[in-house]
Enzyme design. Structure first.
Site, PDB file in Angstrom:
ATOM      1  N   LYS A  13       0.833  -1.211   0.000  1.00 28.31           N
ATOM      2  CA  LYS A  13       0.000   0.000   0.000  1.00 28.31           C
ATOM      3  C   LYS A  13       0.868   1.262   0.000  1.00 28.31           C
ATOM      4  CE  LYS A  13      -2.152  -0.992   3.903  1.00 28.31           C
ATOM      5  NZ  LYS A  13      -1.547  -2.290   4.313  1.00 28.31           N
ATOM      6  N   ARG A 135      11.245  -0.256  12.487  1.00 22.87           N
ATOM      7  CA  ARG A 135       9.840  -0.502  12.817  1.00 22.87           C
ATOM      8  C   ARG A 135       9.781  -1.679  13.771  1.00 22.87           C
ATOM      9  NH1 ARG A 135       5.123  -0.062   8.381  1.00 22.87           N
ATOM     10  NH2 ARG A 135       4.051  -1.021  10.125  1.00 22.87           N
TER      11      ARG A 135
HETATM   12  P1  AMP Z   1       0.878   0.572   9.258  1.00 16.01           P
HETATM   13  O1  AMP Z   1       2.109   1.366   9.016  1.00 16.01           O
HETATM   14  O2  AMP Z   1      -0.276   1.037   8.408  1.00 16.01           O
HETATM   15  O3  AMP Z   1       1.109  -0.914   9.140  1.00 16.01           O
HETATM   16  O4  AMP Z   1       0.439   0.845  10.775  1.00 16.01           O
HETATM   17  C1  AMP Z   1       1.276   0.532  11.846  1.00 16.01           C
HETATM   18  C2  AMP Z   1       0.470   0.440  13.131  1.00 16.01           C
HETATM   19  O5  AMP Z   1      -0.125   1.699  13.411  1.00 16.01           O
HETATM   20  C3  AMP Z   1      -0.693  -0.540  13.114  1.00 16.01           C
HETATM   21  O6  AMP Z   1      -0.302  -1.867  13.382  1.00 16.01           O
HETATM   22  C4  AMP Z   1      -1.577   0.052  14.200  1.00 16.01           C
HETATM   23  O7  AMP Z   1      -1.079  -0.220  15.489  1.00 16.01           O
HETATM   24  C5  AMP Z   1      -1.429   1.544  13.955  1.00 16.01           C
HETATM   25  N1  AMP Z   1      -2.414   2.029  12.955  1.00 16.01           N
HETATM   26  C6  AMP Z   1      -2.137   2.538  11.718  1.00 16.01           C
HETATM   27  N2  AMP Z   1      -3.255   2.883  11.082  1.00 16.01           N
HETATM   28  C7  AMP Z   1      -4.286   2.573  11.928  1.00 16.01           C
HETATM   29  C8  AMP Z   1      -5.698   2.663  11.832  1.00 16.01           C
HETATM   30  N3  AMP Z   1      -6.302   3.151  10.741  1.00 16.01           N
HETATM   31  N4  AMP Z   1      -6.423   2.247  12.899  1.00 16.01           N
HETATM   32  C9  AMP Z   1      -5.846   1.774  14.017  1.00 16.01           C
HETATM   33  N5  AMP Z   1      -4.518   1.624  14.167  1.00 16.01           N
HETATM   34  C10 AMP Z   1      -3.734   2.029  13.130  1.00 16.01           C
END
Ligand code: AMP
Length: 192
Positions: A13, A135
């Site tokens: 994404k 990360r």
């Molecule tokens: P990502 O980089 O999109 O994989 O997000 C990393 C982490 O941020 C996720 O595992 C959640 O803990 C938090 N996070 C990101 N976007 C959301 C969302 N829309 N709703 C809830 N938690 C989120």
């Protein structure tokens, strides 16, 4: 035009959102990036979210809906955005529809990147190497948890957007330029 890029962690994404930003002038809105910036800045919000993110759970709907609402009001978002990692729950999707409607906007399309689970494990391991492990949630154990959360809380959104007639899927297993090409064709069709 406002789009949602949809898919599990490691589906690509972020990569495709950046292509859309560079080529299409859409603004990438990644709640994950925004939350990581808050954690890095040591803000109150970051402090509240860090442990939740590190264990692969979702932060509360109020928090992410709040940061998206604030960001959407900035002038650069007026020409269209690509949501990356948001919404992740039905409540977030409903809040997004409402906040766009009050701004006279809507979601034009939801593009699902379909990737097999085994490939996600490899991709996230690769990302962890490339980012030097910055990360904390890119470990095999946390990925397992994130996939579980994806299936339980986020995958139901596929039906939500299918019912709105907005869902299209692309083969996220293909090489990056091919995925970008497939997305470009979807957008071309949308513009008519
Ligand atoms: P990502 O980089 O999109 O994989 O997000 C990393 C982490 O941020 C996720 O595992 C959640 O803990 C938090 N996070 C990101 N976007 C959301 C969302 N829309 N709703 C809830 N938690 C989120």
């Amino acid at each position: 035009m406002n789009l949602i890029l949809f898919g599990p962690p490691g589906a690509g994404k972020g990569t495709q959102a950046k292509v859309l930003q560079e080529e299409g002038g859409l603004i990438q809105l990644s709640t994950g990036d925004m939350l990581r910036a808050s954690v890095a800045a040591g803000s109150d919000l970051g402090k509240r979210c860090k442990a939740i993110m590190d264990r692969g759970d979702l932060v509360t709907d109020d928090i992410v809906v709040g940061i998206i609402a604030e960001r959407l009001d900035q002038p650069d978002c007026a020409n269209g955005v690509v949501f990356d990692g948001f919404p992740r729950t039905i409540a977030q999707a409903e809040a997004l529809d409402k906040m766009l409607a009050t701004r006279g906007a809507s979601i034009a399309a939801v593009i699902e990147l379909k990737v097999e689970d085994e490939a996600l494990v490899g991709r996230v391991a690769q990302r962890s190497l490339e980012t030097g492990g910055t990360r904390g949630d890119d470990t095999p154990e946390t990925l397992r948890k994130r996939l579980e959360v994806y299936r339980k809380n986020t995958a139901p959104l596929l039906d939500f957007y299918r019912a709105q007639g907005k869902l299209t899927s692309v083969d996220g297993m293909a090489p990056i330029p091919e995925v970008s090409g497939a997305i470009r064709r979807i957008l071309k069709d949308l513009k008519g």
